[in-house]
Write an enzyme that holds these catalytic residues in place. Sequence first.
Site, PDB file in Angstrom:
ATOM      1  N   GLY A   1       0.783  -1.234   0.000  1.00 40.21           N
ATOM      2  CA  GLY A   1       0.000   0.000   0.000  1.00 40.21           C
ATOM      3  C   GLY A   1       0.813   1.281   0.000  1.00 40.21           C
TER       4      GLY A   1
ATOM      5  N   ASN B   1       1.526   2.999  -2.625  1.00 42.82           N
ATOM      6  CA  ASN B   1       0.817   3.919  -3.530  1.00 42.82           C
ATOM      7  C   ASN B   1      -0.427   4.497  -2.851  1.00 42.82           C
ATOM      8  OD1 ASN B   1       1.961   4.193  -6.414  1.00 42.82           O
ATOM      9  ND2 ASN B   1       2.258   2.030  -5.917  1.00 42.82           N
TER      10      ASN B   1
ATOM     11  N   HIS C   1       0.964   0.963 -13.224  1.00 41.74           N
ATOM     12  CA  HIS C   1       1.755  -0.205 -13.641  1.00 41.74           C
ATOM     13  C   HIS C   1       3.242   0.156 -13.595  1.00 41.74           C
ATOM     14  CE1 HIS C   1       2.581  -4.030 -15.508  1.00 41.74           C
ATOM     15  NE2 HIS C   1       3.449  -3.388 -16.283  1.00 41.74           N
TER      16      HIS C   1
ATOM     17  N   GLN D   1      10.535   7.404  -7.662  1.00 41.39           N
ATOM     18  CA  GLN D   1      10.768   8.436  -8.684  1.00 41.39           C
ATOM     19  C   GLN D   1       9.628   8.544  -9.693  1.00 41.39           C
ATOM     20  OE1 GLN D   1      14.646   7.994 -10.480  1.00 41.39           O
ATOM     21  NE2 GLN D   1      15.700   8.064  -8.518  1.00 41.39           N
TER      22      GLN D   1
HETATM   23  C1  GAR Z   1       3.414  -1.273  -7.349  1.00 41.28           C
HETATM   24  O1  GAR Z   1       4.737  -1.303  -7.812  1.00 41.28           O
HETATM   25  C2  GAR Z   1       2.456  -1.256  -8.510  1.00 41.28           C
HETATM   26  O2  GAR Z   1       2.904  -0.524  -9.605  1.00 41.28           O
HETATM   27  C3  GAR Z   1       2.373  -2.721  -8.841  1.00 41.28           C
HETATM   28  O3  GAR Z   1       2.328  -3.357  -7.590  1.00 41.28           O
HETATM   29  C4  GAR Z   1       3.063  -2.578  -6.632  1.00 41.28           C
HETATM   30  C5  GAR Z   1       2.195  -2.342  -5.419  1.00 41.28           C
HETATM   31  O4  GAR Z   1       2.911  -1.698  -4.393  1.00 41.28           O
HETATM   32  N1  GAR Z   1       1.236  -3.015  -9.664  1.00 41.28           N
HETATM   33  C6  GAR Z   1       1.241  -3.922 -10.635  1.00 41.28           C
HETATM   34  O5  GAR Z   1       2.189  -4.627 -10.879  1.00 41.28           O
HETATM   35  C7  GAR Z   1      -0.059  -4.019 -11.417  1.00 41.28           C
HETATM   36  N2  GAR Z   1       0.129  -4.789 -12.629  1.00 41.28           N
HETATM   37  P1  GAR Z   1       2.174  -0.974  -3.198  1.00 41.28           P
HETATM   38  O6  GAR Z   1       1.162  -1.957  -2.608  1.00 41.28           O
HETATM   39  O7  GAR Z   1       3.278  -0.641  -2.225  1.00 41.28           O
HETATM   40  O8  GAR Z   1       1.490   0.264  -3.725  1.00 41.28           O
END
Ligand code: GAR
Length: 207
Positions: free
Chosen positions: A12, A14, A110, A179
């Site tokens: 989480g 993001n 993504h 970044q």
């Molecule tokens: C992030 O890097 C996001 O871009 C990726 O999963 C991660 C989640 O991190 N999403 C994908 O690969 C979708 N195809 P987070 O839970 O720390 O935000």
Amino acid sequence: MLNIVVCVSGGGTNLQAIMDAVSNGQITNTKIAGVISNNPGAFALERAQKAGIPSFCISPKSYESREDFNEAFLAKMDELNPDLIVLAGFLVVIPEKMIQKFKNRIINIHPSLIPSFCGTGYYGLKVHEAALDRGVKVVGATVHFVDEGTDTGPIIYQKPVMVEEGDTPEVLQRRVMEQAEWIILPKAIDAIANGKIKVKDGKVVQA
Ligand code: GAR
């Protein structure tokens, strides 16, 4: 006011970037109506709870069939009634019914520069492993609207990130988050909340 629901599966970070941007005014005109996770153990759920945001776990494992899960997922979404659904590391295939109902109202982050390293099987760390295997020198992230395909919808923003000597998938993943992802995802939400962009002929243009 744009009501958003954020869907998450893991750490989480993001989601945290979105919550921080709403608090510090980088995202305006936006309310996080709820957070939905498919994974009961997702740390993202704790982040939401700590911020006082209603959070829900709807796990496919609690349902007899995929159809039943999809129905429950859609019912919760209808209840929260968002203007925009944000997929922030959500590793579940979105039911077609939801995509149709929320046309151009679902966005996804993504961790690559689409159309590189995207589509079925490319998610999370796998994307960065593939990029390092191929030996590319520039990677990045993409935020895009979700259509019926996998990572095929109209691109909203992209941001490049340099690969560095000795990068591991984990190190590269973190740099791409810092970044690129944590910058362009909040920026896209703010742009949508303030009517700055629209989809025309399958592409994102300034409104
Ligand atoms: C992030 O890097 C996001 O871009 C990726 O999963 C991660 C989640 O991190 N999403 C994908 O690969 C979708 N195809 P987070 O839970 O720390 O935000």
